[in-house]
Enzyme design. Structure first.
Site, PDB file in Angstrom:
ATOM      1  CD  GLU A  13      -0.777   4.158  10.619  1.00 50.08           C
ATOM      2  OE1 GLU A  13      -1.844   3.808  10.077  1.00 50.08           O
ATOM      3  OE2 GLU A  13      -0.053   3.403  11.304  1.00 50.08           O
ATOM      4  CD  GLU A  19       3.843   0.741  10.032  1.00 47.31           C
ATOM      5  OE1 GLU A  19       3.173   0.908  11.057  1.00 47.31           O
ATOM      6  OE2 GLU A  19       4.408   1.692   9.446  1.00 47.31           O
ATOM      7  N   GLY A  39       2.740   4.669  13.865  1.00 51.49           N
ATOM      8  CA  GLY A  39       1.459   5.117  14.400  1.00 51.49           C
ATOM      9  C   GLY A  39       1.437   6.589  14.761  1.00 51.49           C
ATOM     10  CB  ALA A  75       3.899   0.069  17.789  1.00 49.42           C
TER      11      ALA A  75
END
Length: 131
Positions: free
Chosen positions: A100, A120, A97, A52
């Site tokens: 991911e 995270e 992300g 992000a």
């Protein structure tokens, strides 16, 4: 088909513009009945996707952040559901992300200088896209 990430100034950071483009690309991919395989890669040297765009996110209100994270989850789910083999080629960093999205693919091919991370987890929170 090859899907290339090329948001070099932001090290392929997932800003609203890049997320909108990825969402549109997924729509196009699903509409392409001739597709046999999808390869995702980066054209930015040394990075697949830095996750992000936290600088942009700092100026978002809570409802905007929730919508943005929902869009990231939708993209990750969309990658996972592509009905043909999906391969991610990673050379460099795949963080947050970006990792991911790579995990949502069927196959990941990495160079020997790849760096993977879900930042995270240091905060004991679930990664945003839920993969």
């Amino acid at each position: 088909m090859v899907l290339s990430l090329n948001h070099g100034k932001g090290v392929n950071a997932l800003c609203q513009a890049l997320v909108a483009q990825l969402s549109q690309c997924l729509s196009d991919i699903y509409a392409d009945n001739s597709l046999r395989v999808l390869i995702m890669r980066s054209t930015v040297s040394g990075v697949f996707c830095a996750g992000a765009d936290l600088k942009e996110r700092a100026f978002m209100a809570d409802p905007e952040i929730e919508a943005f994270v929902a869009k990231l989850k939708s993209i990750a789910d969309g990658i996972a559901d592509i009905p043909v083999p999906t391969i991610v080629a990673m050379d460099g960093a795949a963080i947050g992300g970006g990792l991911e999205f790579a995990l949502a693919a069927d196959i990941r091919v990495v160079s020997d200088n790849v760096k993977l991370g879900l930042s995270e987890t240091k905060l004991a929170i679930i990664p945003g896209a839920g993969i």
